[in-house]
Scaffold this active site. Structure first.
Site, PDB file in Angstrom:
ATOM      1  N   SER A 173     -21.053   6.302  14.577  1.00  0.00           N
ATOM      2  CA  SER A 173     -21.934   7.266  15.225  1.00  0.00           C
ATOM      3  C   SER A 173     -21.082   8.269  15.989  1.00  0.00           C
ATOM      4  CB  SER A 173     -22.943   6.549  16.131  1.00  0.00           C
ATOM      5  OG  SER A 173     -23.939   7.449  16.586  1.00  0.00           O
ATOM      6  N   THR A 174     -21.318   8.469  17.276  1.00  0.00           N
ATOM      7  CA  THR A 174     -20.602   9.482  18.042  1.00  0.00           C
ATOM      8  C   THR A 174     -19.099   9.262  17.978  1.00  0.00           C
ATOM      9  OG1 THR A 174     -22.467   9.539  19.574  1.00  0.00           O
ATOM     10  CG2 THR A 174     -20.438  10.595  20.291  1.00  0.00           C
ATOM     11  N   ASP A 297     -26.692  -0.338  17.066  1.00  0.00           N
ATOM     12  CA  ASP A 297     -26.829  -0.341  15.611  1.00  0.00           C
ATOM     13  C   ASP A 297     -25.548  -0.891  14.995  1.00  0.00           C
ATOM     14  OD1 ASP A 297     -27.967   0.049  13.138  1.00  0.00           O
ATOM     15  OD2 ASP A 297     -27.530   2.204  13.055  1.00  0.00           O
TER      16      ASP A 297
END
Length: 360
Positions: A173-174, A297
């Site tokens: 993700s990020t 997640d």
């Protein structure tokens, strides 16, 4: 009070973004171009910068490079929903920006109203990022090689005999795009793996990510499509706004399905969906890799892969711009190896050697 420098050549967008941030308790400064942004960062030392990509004079990419080399600060790019905007955004991420937010399609668009929640969530995440973990020097070297040869030659692994049909599921993700790129660049062709990448990213950007990665790795990289089959030496990138499920694994090839089922952890694609379906259906050697990002997640997916007999890897805190998802995966007790991002390609090779699989 957390301070944010808002950089945009549009007075309208500076006002919209500034008002949203101020209404949520942030102290707001503004700049109308890249040169003014570099000066403002040096003088005001903001906690976070939101940076427009396209601006006259010094644009967002140049400004990010200058800021990260002189006064490293967490930067959120504000990007247009266009092919050119996506490509420029990835260049800004290369220069050290932490994440990006796709701006509404028009300055008077009703989509402006939907900007607030997404902006506050992104700013909060970027504000937690550790910019010291971003390795710009190594990326410069990689770009030099790519510019000369088109791809970076991965390290050779003489004497290693790899298993047939290894499968890797990567979740990020990020802060993920740069790290995913490095992993794929350095994954040896001789491993001949099937790689599934779930990177949290909007639909209008995942096709550009796939095209970009295809240029810098010796693996064949495509964006996911419903019914797509991938085989050895191929990489699939989950399509934004769709879950990516593994539905079959036959004769060393994996068939995928796209779905728009309910979001999980507030995201779609969700890493857990892909890892869990891979754990259920892939009978070949399997490894799950959880990289940088906010939230949890990938934690449940990591456990599913571990319980199915696969190997699990999580990125360590020191090299994670945002140590959220890896931390949550590690806390499950299902992670076999916690590693710096640069060690993951070699670890995958070790996992998939004939000897490791025989004694695993």
């Amino acid at each position: 009070m957390t301070s944010v420098l808002v950089v945009d050549d549009s007075q309208f967008m500076r006002t919209v973004i500034g008002n949203i941030l101020a209404d949520n308790g942030y102290e707001v400064f503004s700049a109308s171009d890249g040169r003014a942004a570099v000066k403002a960062v040096a003088e005001r030392d903001p906690d976070i910068v939101t940076m427009d990509v396209e601006m006259p004079g010094m644009g967002g990419i140049e400004a990010v490079a200058e800021i990260m080399s002189t006064h490293p600060t967490p930067i959120l790019m504000i990007s247009a929903h266009t092919e050119a905007g996506a490509d420029a955004t990835f260049e800004a991420l290369d220069e050290g920006a932490v994440d990006f937010l796709a701006k509404p399609s028009g300055e008077v668009s009703p989509n402006i109203a939907s900007l607030a929640d997404r902006l506050i969530e992104k700013v909060a995440t970027v504000g937690r990022a550790d910019v010291s973990s971003i390795d710009l020097e190594q990326d410069d070297s990689a770009r030099d090689v790519t510019a000369t040869t088109g791809t970076q030659t991965p390290a050779d692994h003489p004497g290693r005999s790899f298993v047939e049909h290894p499968t890797v599921v990567v979740g990020a993700s990020t802060g993920g795009p740069k790290i995913v790129e490095r992993l794929l660049r350095e994954l040896p062709v001789s491993l001949d793996a099937k790689v599934i990448v779930v990177q949290h990213m909007p639909e209008s950007f995942t096709d550009r990510l796939a095209a970009r990665l295809d240029r810098v790795t010796n693996y064949d990289v495509t964006e996911a499509a419903d019914g797509l089959r991938i085989g050895p030496g191929e990489v699939v990138i989950a399509r934004g706004n769709y879950h990516l499920e593994v539905v079959a694994n036959v004769a060393g090839r994996i068939r995928m399905r796209l779905s728009q089922d309910e979001r999980r952890h507030g995201v779609r694609p969700a890493i857990d969906v892909t890892m869990e379906t891979a754990a259920k259906r892939v009978r070949d050697p399997l490894c799950a890799v959880t990289l940088t990002g906010m939230g949890r997640d990938g934690a449940a997916g990591t456990c599913a892969v571990k319980e199915a007999g696969g190997t699990t890897i999580a990125q360590d805190e020191a090299t994670s711009p945002v140590f959220g998802m890896p931390k949550q995966a590690i806390q499950t007790g299902c992670v076999d190896h916690v590693l710096p991002d640069e060690a993951i390609p070699n670890a995958l090779c070790s996992v998939f050697t004939q000897e490791a699989q025989t004694h695993g």
